[in-house]
Scaffold this active site. Structure first.
Site, PDB file in Angstrom:
ATOM      1  N   LYS A   1      17.785   0.338  -5.713  1.00 38.10           N
ATOM      2  CA  LYS A   1      17.148  -1.205  -6.146  1.00 38.10           C
ATOM      3  C   LYS A   1      16.563  -1.709  -7.593  1.00 38.10           C
ATOM      4  O   LYS A   1      16.755  -0.765  -8.708  1.00 38.10           O
ATOM      5  CB  LYS A   1      15.804   0.549  -5.378  1.00 38.10           C
ATOM      6  CG  LYS A   1      14.670  -1.169  -4.776  1.00 38.10           C
ATOM      7  CD  LYS A   1      13.304  -0.183  -4.221  1.00 38.10           C
ATOM      8  CE  LYS A   1      12.059  -1.112  -3.769  1.00 38.10           C
ATOM      9  NZ  LYS A   1      11.396  -0.117  -3.035  1.00 38.10           N
TER      10      LYS A   1
ATOM     11  N   SER B   1       9.842  -2.692   1.110  1.00 38.47           N
ATOM     12  CA  SER B   1      10.044  -3.321   0.144  1.00 38.47           C
ATOM     13  C   SER B   1      11.681  -3.491  -0.353  1.00 38.47           C
ATOM     14  O   SER B   1      12.793  -3.196  -1.443  1.00 38.47           O
ATOM     15  CB  SER B   1       9.736  -3.619  -1.103  1.00 38.47           C
ATOM     16  OG  SER B   1       9.730  -1.511  -1.364  1.00 38.47           O
TER      17      SER B   1
ATOM     18  N   SER C   1       7.857   2.036   2.093  1.00 41.10           N
ATOM     19  CA  SER C   1       9.458   0.534   1.618  1.00 41.10           C
ATOM     20  C   SER C   1      10.356   1.876   1.674  1.00 41.10           C
ATOM     21  O   SER C   1      11.887   0.925   2.068  1.00 41.10           O
ATOM     22  CB  SER C   1       8.762   0.432   0.596  1.00 41.10           C
ATOM     23  OG  SER C   1       8.181  -0.515   0.418  1.00 41.10           O
TER      24      SER C   1
HETATM   25  N1  GLN Z   1       5.301  -1.969   2.735  1.00 39.18           N
HETATM   26  C1  GLN Z   1       3.611  -1.734   1.842  1.00 39.18           C
HETATM   27  C2  GLN Z   1       3.231  -2.623   1.157  1.00 39.18           C
HETATM   28  O1  GLN Z   1       3.232  -3.601   0.789  1.00 39.18           O
HETATM   29  C3  GLN Z   1       4.257  -0.187   0.904  1.00 39.18           C
HETATM   30  C4  GLN Z   1       5.352  -0.554  -0.503  1.00 39.18           C
HETATM   31  C5  GLN Z   1       6.079   0.183  -0.828  1.00 39.18           C
HETATM   32  O2  GLN Z   1       6.347   1.592  -0.352  1.00 39.18           O
HETATM   33  N2  GLN Z   1       6.997   0.133  -1.849  1.00 39.18           N
HETATM   34  O3  GLN Z   1       2.149  -2.042  -0.063  1.00 39.18           O
END
Ligand code: GLN
Length: 473
Positions: free
Chosen positions: A77, A152, A176
């Site tokens: 990532k 994400s 994520s």
């Molecule tokens: N979807 C969650 C957020 O927007 C988790 C994001 C993540 O785990 N990096 O905060």
């Protein structure tokens, strides 16, 4: 059918000289280029990767072995610091930023012969659930290009499902890794907090950020986790790893499995409900003792997350001030103007929204009402899970209320987007390990089954996940 062998077999064949690391890297780069239109990849590390591959091949030719991940290509990532490519976190403010050092996780993987071939797209700074918050592009779901891959770590999940590499790395602050794994159709593993060093990974919310693998199988995820995990002097929150992640095995017979009642309530789409209920029946048929478990405070987990997470985000993003990292606005004539313009132009909408929420909940007038209260509920959640996990071995449920949604469907409604995290954030708030395992399709879209375990029960979770994966396949 994947073009990649299981990771353990790839490494064995590279070490025996049967497979060449250089061919594997080329194969990976070709797959990346063939699947360009999915917008999963921000940058490739072609030269570096081919150089490392040729070094590995040469060393094998002299009779040496190149490690447990010899010649295995992978994709990180783009919030991991990796030499040889920019680290952007998919944000304009970090465009052109070059890693001054490498993430510990990357160093550990490289030490065992793995080769980073590319950096994957994400929601900028990992804020999001769909990769639509990337400042660069939206990744497309491998099953339907009109839909999101989840987020994400959407680029990492899509990359694995599109067969660009045998595994990819993600970060999971509130879901994520698990949620894109569920939306795109691969295994996503969120380890116990602290099991993998966060050193060299762009921080989101430091008290919940974890690093983990996305892979095609639980076994592959386990090998990657085993290599990356353990105490690191560069991250004071890291914990010792256990032995046996790789060969962990579990027996479903007599295992006590609790279905989280609150996750099966209204709000869950019919399609996901059906796949999860079928999965539960299969576990039952496999000998598991299924019961329903209620965790009353879990309904508050999302609210707690969206206070604590932005609070930590607002602090972690303070360092991007136009002076030290990445973008510095050329129009600014004073230091103050540079802060304002660099942050104003460099951050996207979602980062700004979180900075504002975070600053608000931490401000002296509201700290007690929001931040302190959220921490109290967080402790309550920890206690409820601890009690529940005394009565059952594992907790299960869906990963998300729906399958992958359409690109554009939720982007103008942040609350709707935040609601997608309702079933993943609890594991982050309490720090426990959790996994998303492919459980089936609903209208041709993947659905993941979430399995959670007690703190530091990663070995047990991986063992039982292998069994579950087999039963659900
Ligand atoms: N979807 C969650 C957020 O927007 C988790 C994001 C993540 O785990 N990096 O905060």
């Amino acid at each position: 059918m994947s073009q990649w062998l299981p990771i353990e077999q790839i490494a064995r064949s590279v070490n025996s000289g049967e497979l060449k690391a250089q061919d594997l890297v080329k194969q990976s780069l070709k797959s990346i280029s063939d699947n360009k239109d999915f917008d999963a990849i921000i940058s490739t590390l072609e030269d570096n990767a081919l150089k490392r591959a040729s070094e590995i091949d040469k060393s094998v030719a002299t009779g040496k072995t190149a490690g447990r991940l010899a010649g295995v290509p992978f994709i990180a990532k783009d919030n991991f610091l990796v030499f040889g490519a920019d680290t952007t976190a998919a944000s304009n403010i970090l465009r052109g930023f070059q890693a001054p050092y490498q993430a510990t996780a990357i160093n550990k993987l490289e030490a065992e012969g793995a080769i980073c071939v590319a950096k994957a797209n994400l929601d900028a700074f990992a804020h999001g659930t769909s990769t639509e918050n990337s400042d660069f592009m939206t990744t497309k779901n491998p099953h339907d290009k009109a839909r999101v891959p989840g987020g994400s770590s959407g680029g990492s999940a899509a990359a694995v499902v599109l067969d660009m590499a045998p595994f990819a790395l993600g970060t999971d602050t509130g879901g994520s890794i698990r949620q894109p794994a569920s939306f795109s159709g691969c295994v996503g593993y969120k380890p116990t907090y602290g099991l993998v060093s966060r050193s060299g990974v762009v921080a989101m919310a430091s008290s919940t950020d974890v690093i983990g693998p996305l892979a095609r199988t639980v076994e592959d995820a386990a090998i990657v986790l085993d290599v990356m995990s353990g105490k690191d002097p560069l991250d004071g929150t890291t914990i010792e790893k256990q032995d046996g992640y790789v060969n962990a095995s579990g027996d479903l017979k007599g295992l006590k499995v609790g279905v989280i009642k609150e996750y099966m309530k209204e709000g869950l789409s019919d399609g996901v409900r059906q796949v999860i209920e079928e999965a539960v029946s299969k576990l039952k048929a496999g000998g598991a003792e299924i019961s329903e478990v209620s965790l009353p405070s879990i309904d508050m987990a999302l609210a707690v997350y969206y206070i604590i997470c932005p609070a930590e985000v607002s602090s972690n993003l303070a360092r991007y001030d136009g002076q030290r990292f990445g973008y510095s606005d050329p129009e600014a004539t004073t230091l103050e103007a540079s802060y304002k313009l660099s942050r104003g132009h460099g951050f996207g909408k979602e980062a700004k929204r979180r900075i504002m929420i975070g600053t608000y909940v931490l401000s002296s007038g509201y700290y007690d009402a929001y931040y302190k209260k959220a921490q109290i509920v967080r402790t309550k959640l920890i206690n409820e899970f601890e009690t529940a996990l005394k009565n059952v071995d594992f907790l299960i449920g869906p990963v998300a209320p729906t399958t992958a949604f359409k690109i554009g469907e939720n982007i103008s409604d942040p609350l709707k987007m935040y609601l997608c995290d309702i079933m993943t954030v609890a594991a982050n708030m309490i720090g426990n390990p959790a996994i998303s395992i492919p459980a089936g399709l609903s209208e041709n879209l993947p659905v993941g089954l979430q399995v959670m375990a007690g703190k530091s029960k990663d070995k047990e979770l991986l063992g039982v996940s292998k069994q579950i994966e087999e039963i659900l396949a």
